[in-house]
Scaffold this active site. Sequence first.
Site, short mmCIF file in Angstrom:
data_model
loop_
_atom_site.label_atom_id
_atom_site.label_comp_id
_atom_site.label_asym_id
_atom_site.label_seq_id
_atom_site.Cartn_x
_atom_site.Cartn_y
_atom_site.Cartn_z
N GLN A 106 -31.01 7.08 7.52
CA GLN A 106 -31.49 6.60 6.22
C GLN A 106 -32.22 5.27 6.48
OE1 GLN A 106 -29.00 4.77 2.98
NE2 GLN A 106 -29.56 6.64 1.90
N TYR A 176 -32.43 -0.26 -4.70
CA TYR A 176 -33.02 -1.01 -3.59
C TYR A 176 -34.54 -1.12 -3.80
CZ TYR A 176 -28.43 -0.80 -1.45
OH TYR A 176 -27.08 -0.96 -1.21
N ARG A 224 -34.08 9.98 -1.20
CA ARG A 224 -32.90 9.83 -2.06
C ARG A 224 -33.27 9.03 -3.30
NH1 ARG A 224 -26.57 7.91 -0.96
NH2 ARG A 224 -25.83 9.83 -1.86
N ARG A 325 -17.24 9.60 0.82
CA ARG A 325 -15.83 9.27 1.06
C ARG A 325 -15.01 10.48 1.50
NH1 ARG A 325 -15.28 6.62 -4.60
NH2 ARG A 325 -16.80 8.28 -4.96
N CYS A 348 -10.12 12.64 -0.30
CA CYS A 348 -10.35 11.28 -0.78
C CYS A 348 -9.72 11.15 -2.16
CB CYS A 348 -11.86 11.04 -0.88
SG CYS A 348 -12.28 9.59 -1.85
N CYS A 355 -12.67 1.63 1.69
CA CYS A 355 -14.12 1.69 1.89
C CYS A 355 -14.83 0.61 1.04
CB CYS A 355 -14.63 3.09 1.61
SG CYS A 355 -14.08 3.78 0.05
N LYS A 437 -5.20 7.90 -12.94
CA LYS A 437 -4.85 7.71 -11.52
C LYS A 437 -4.23 8.95 -10.88
CE LYS A 437 -3.59 3.89 -9.60
NZ LYS A 437 -2.63 2.84 -9.20
C1 LIG Z 1 2.64 1.48 -10.55
C2 LIG Z 1 2.19 1.28 -9.15
C3 LIG Z 1 0.88 1.48 -8.84
C4 LIG Z 1 0.45 1.28 -7.54
N1 LIG Z 1 -0.84 1.54 -7.26
C5 LIG Z 1 -1.28 1.40 -6.01
C6 LIG Z 1 -2.62 1.70 -5.67
O1 LIG Z 1 -3.42 2.06 -6.54
N2 LIG Z 1 -2.99 1.55 -4.38
C7 LIG Z 1 -2.12 1.15 -3.41
O2 LIG Z 1 -2.51 1.07 -2.25
N3 LIG Z 1 -0.87 0.83 -3.70
C8 LIG Z 1 -0.42 0.95 -4.97
N4 LIG Z 1 0.87 0.63 -5.27
C9 LIG Z 1 1.68 -0.01 -4.21
C10 LIG Z 1 2.19 1.03 -3.22
O3 LIG Z 1 2.91 2.00 -3.90
C11 LIG Z 1 3.01 0.39 -2.12
O4 LIG Z 1 2.31 -0.67 -1.53
C12 LIG Z 1 3.35 1.43 -1.06
O5 LIG Z 1 4.08 2.48 -1.62
C13 LIG Z 1 4.13 0.82 0.11
O6 LIG Z 1 4.48 1.85 0.97
P1 LIG Z 1 5.76 1.78 1.93
O7 LIG Z 1 5.83 3.10 2.59
O8 LIG Z 1 5.67 0.57 2.76
O9 LIG Z 1 7.02 1.55 0.99
P2 LIG Z 1 7.54 2.28 -0.33
O10 LIG Z 1 6.52 3.14 -0.92
O11 LIG Z 1 8.12 1.22 -1.17
O12 LIG Z 1 8.71 3.20 0.21
C14 LIG Z 1 9.91 2.68 0.70
C15 LIG Z 1 10.95 3.77 0.60
O13 LIG Z 1 12.07 3.42 1.37
C16 LIG Z 1 13.22 3.90 0.73
N5 LIG Z 1 14.39 3.21 1.30
C17 LIG Z 1 14.65 1.88 1.28
N6 LIG Z 1 15.77 1.63 1.99
C18 LIG Z 1 16.22 2.81 2.44
C19 LIG Z 1 17.32 3.20 3.24
N7 LIG Z 1 18.16 2.33 3.73
N8 LIG Z 1 17.48 4.51 3.52
C20 LIG Z 1 16.63 5.43 3.05
N9 LIG Z 1 15.57 5.12 2.29
C21 LIG Z 1 15.35 3.83 2.01
C22 LIG Z 1 12.93 3.61 -0.73
O14 LIG Z 1 13.74 4.38 -1.57
C23 LIG Z 1 11.46 3.97 -0.82
O15 LIG Z 1 11.28 5.33 -1.19
C24 LIG Z 1 1.35 0.84 -6.55
C25 LIG Z 1 2.69 0.63 -6.86
C26 LIG Z 1 3.11 0.86 -8.13
C27 LIG Z 1 4.55 0.65 -8.45
C1 LIG Z 2 -18.52 2.46 2.00
C2 LIG Z 2 -19.74 3.07 1.36
C3 LIG Z 2 -21.00 2.69 1.78
C4 LIG Z 2 -22.14 3.28 1.22
N1 LIG Z 2 -23.37 2.98 1.75
C5 LIG Z 2 -24.45 3.69 1.33
C6 LIG Z 2 -25.70 3.57 1.99
O1 LIG Z 2 -25.84 2.90 3.01
N2 LIG Z 2 -26.75 4.25 1.49
C7 LIG Z 2 -26.63 5.08 0.41
O2 LIG Z 2 -27.60 5.68 0.01
N3 LIG Z 2 -25.45 5.23 -0.21
C8 LIG Z 2 -24.35 4.58 0.23
N4 LIG Z 2 -23.13 4.81 -0.35
C9 LIG Z 2 -23.04 5.77 -1.46
C10 LIG Z 2 -22.70 7.17 -0.93
O3 LIG Z 2 -23.70 7.68 -0.12
C11 LIG Z 2 -22.42 8.16 -2.07
O4 LIG Z 2 -23.58 8.34 -2.81
C12 LIG Z 2 -21.29 7.71 -3.00
O5 LIG Z 2 -20.22 7.20 -2.27
C13 LIG Z 2 -20.78 8.85 -3.87
O6 LIG Z 2 -20.37 9.92 -3.05
P1 LIG Z 2 -18.84 10.26 -2.70
O7 LIG Z 2 -18.14 10.44 -4.00
O8 LIG Z 2 -18.90 11.51 -1.89
O9 LIG Z 2 -18.29 9.11 -1.97
C14 LIG Z 2 -22.00 4.23 0.19
C15 LIG Z 2 -20.72 4.59 -0.23
C16 LIG Z 2 -19.59 4.04 0.35
C17 LIG Z 2 -18.24 4.49 -0.09
S1 SF4 Z 3 -10.33 4.48 1.05
FE1 SF4 Z 3 -9.83 5.63 -0.78
S2 SF4 Z 3 -11.82 5.93 -1.81
FE2 SF4 Z 3 -12.27 5.25 0.26
S3 SF4 Z 3 -12.57 7.19 1.35
FE3 SF4 Z 3 -10.43 6.64 1.63
S4 SF4 Z 3 -9.34 7.66 -0.02
FE4 SF4 Z 3 -11.50 7.70 -0.53
#
Ligand SMILES: Cc1cc2nc3c(=O)[nH]c(=O)nc-3n(C[C@H](O)[C@H](O)[C@H](O)COP(=O)(O)OP(=O)(O)OC[C@H]3O[C@@H](n4cnc5c(N)ncnc54)[C@H](O)[C@@H]3O)c2cc1C
Ligand SMILES: Cc1cc2nc3c(=O)[nH]c(=O)nc-3n(C[C@H](O)[C@H](O)[C@H](O)COP(=O)(O)O)c2cc1C
Ligand code: SF4
Length: 648
Positions: A106, A176, A224, A325, A348, A355, A437
């Site tokens: 590209q 762009y 594109r 992705r 994804c 990303c 979500k």
């Molecule tokens: C509402 C919500 C939304 C979230 N959204 C996102 C998001 O969009 N993106 C993202 O990246 N993160 C998100 N998170 C955070 C994410 O869930 C945590 O960062 C992630 O789960 C951490 O993973 P982990 O494996 O380290 O621990 P955890 O997921 O906390 O798992 C730990 C596990 O260990 C178990 N455990 C503990 N002690 C013991 C033991 N002694 N014996 C057996 N089992 C045990 C627990 O029961 C638990 O199941 C979100 C969290 C919440 C609550």
């Molecule tokens: C990390 C990242 C970098 C990207 N860089 C470019 C790029 O260099 N040129 C481009 O045309 N689109 C770029 N895109 C857009 C993707 O090509 C694509 O159009 C967009 O992510 C939607 O597609 P998807 O749902 O399959 O990810 C980028 C997307 C991501 C996630």
């Molecule tokens: S980081 Fe998340 S959004 Fe990006 S490619 Fe991986 S699953 Fe998809």
Amino acid sequence: MSKTLKNCSPLLNPIDIGTLQIKNRLAVAAMVTVYCDPDGMATERYIAYHEARAKGGWGLIITEDYAVDPAGRGFWTAGLWKDEQIESHRELTQRVHQHGSKIIAQIYHCGRQTSPDIIGCQPVSASPIPCPAMGCMPRELTIPEIKKIVCQFGDTAYRAKMAGFDGVEVHGAHGYLIAQFMSNYSNKRSDEYGGPLHNRIRFPLEIIADIRRKCGDDFPIIFRMSADEFVPGGRQIEDTKVIAKMLQNAGNAGIDAIHISVGVYGSTSAIIPPLNVPHGWIVHFAEEVKKVVDIPVITVGRINDPHLAENAIASGKADMVAMARGSLADPDLPNKFAAGDCEDIRQCIGCQQGCVQILFRNEPIRCLVNPTCGFEYLQERAKGKTNKSKRVVVVGGGPGGMEAAIAAAEAGHQVSLYEKEEYLGGEFALAPVPPSKGDMAFLLAWQQKQLQKKGVDVHLGTEFTAEMAGKIAPDTIILATGAIPSRPKIPGMDYPHVVFARDVLKGKATIGKAVLVLGGGLIGAETAAYCTEQGVKVGIVEQLSAIALEEDVTRREYLLKLLADRKVDIMTETRIVEIKKTSVVLDKNGEVCEYPADTVIIALGMESYNPLQQALSGKAKVTVIGDAVEPRNALEATREGFLAGVNA
Ligand SMILES: Cc1cc2nc3c(=O)[nH]c(=O)nc-3n(C[C@H](O)[C@H](O)[C@H](O)COP(=O)(O)OP(=O)(O)OC[C@H]3O[C@@H](n4cnc5c(N)ncnc54)[C@H](O)[C@@H]3O)c2cc1C
Ligand SMILES: Cc1cc2nc3c(=O)[nH]c(=O)nc-3n(C[C@H](O)[C@H](O)[C@H](O)COP(=O)(O)O)c2cc1C
Ligand code: SF4
């Protein structure tokens, strides 16, 4: 479950783009990786990443945008603006070709969508109008400067040809420089490059002509463009269709294929839509363009499942499907699909965390669901089973623990996983619960399936203890015990109407008619959104100046809109003084008020939970991963879990 071979799928039919024969309809869409060196040269990291996608069966790989000029870079992208860059990129094309994939570079100039921090000078554009997302005033290009950039596109395409690329994709999308010229939104010129449509597309037409002159009529060119820019005054589909046709019919030899995306930086969440956006949401734009051209049309956008891609082809809406992705999440998606191993595909989840969020910091991209994405050059994944199989215990069945168990089992170890709850997923099991979500659940479903397939011995409802370690005597213990909610010392915390966010999301705590969420981080803000689904009055208190600051900009945009639409009261820079029976006392810059609430939800941060490490010391090799180290997120948990598993 028996698997169905997908060899007869239309997705796997070959296709020609100009003179280029491509083995299937699956393309990797362009993505800036930030794997090249600061001078735009291909590194081993960059090459190995692409090679993995070629091995994985993608018919076509479209690379990240190669700048035609160092001043045309929006990120630390690859470049072919000088001859010295050809050699490193030749190695890339050779290694990709060895696996039967085609590779197209590209090429682009970012125009105003950059900053002086990156290019070291004032950005340029069609007109002196700043991009709302970058906020920097660009300088209007003079006509000789326009001619020079046209020439740079031709020269870059020629270098791409010399480097062994199978063609170029001219980047006329995403706001762009080319898009800046093509759109009334950013082009206010009154010379021959501005005004009516035929003037606004003079710049891309001259670029295509220059590429043809330098590379020949048989060198494939994809163009594109954004079907709809999704900004007030931006280009929409009707103009796009006209432009597509004009580009196809340009001069003696127009473009060979068109790739339909959407958006500009002013609508970034359309360019790279998060999980809030439906799958395949812009395929209809490809379908519209397909009605007016007879060259292949490529579609893209939240297509993370090969069956969705297959449908776009089978229904005649597009000729090829590009996944950006989706290809980060699973480089082997085409091969798995062809073999009928669809349940093994890591999809994804649209989280943006590995990303987009990292790219916007101009750092090398990764992927939450694929912990080796971007690390292919390190060859970390176990090659075959070890002949020194160990007894590995993983404590905790969250995303980190599950990833560790899968990687250790794949490496040939005997793995047992202990989870004290009756279900797997840990805290991440709650991530899919708030509105929009749902895709988050894909990761846990995939991990659970893999635990089963890899023969991991899973013990649910079993709290692992130091005594158990003594009896089982494992060689390695991976502690993935996660984090627990912080319980701050606020007067009134013990009232029965005070509950934790996780209990509300689990359905263990019911809410009343007036809810106040204490803490506006990701969990607090998303829990507030969840409560609004029940039609109750919701407020959020946050001591910082804004809420949901951990979320990437695109996800945050959707979340804030949802909270605003549902009239959630957001009180920032506000301190919690005391919880009372029917209210909470708050302090905003010395002004104290009582906010009525019959349910108070605590979302005031997490604390790592790691009670076993000390007791296990000396009993086995012990590795702590994920939130048990420090509360962060699943991106770090899966990566650390994977590393602990392969190095068990
Ligand atoms: C509402 C919500 C939304 C979230 N959204 C996102 C998001 O969009 N993106 C993202 O990246 N993160 C998100 N998170 C955070 C994410 O869930 C945590 O960062 C992630 O789960 C951490 O993973 P982990 O494996 O380290 O621990 P955890 O997921 O906390 O798992 C730990 C596990 O260990 C178990 N455990 C503990 N002690 C013991 C033991 N002694 N014996 C057996 N089992 C045990 C627990 O029961 C638990 O199941 C979100 C969290 C919440 C609550
Ligand atoms: C990390 C990242 C970098 C990207 N860089 C470019 C790029 O260099 N040129 C481009 O045309 N689109 C770029 N895109 C857009 C993707 O090509 C694509 O159009 C967009 O992510 C939607 O597609 P998807 O749902 O399959 O990810 C980028 C997307 C991501 C996630
Ligand atoms: S980081 Fe998340 S959004 Fe990006 S490619 Fe991986 S699953 Fe998809």
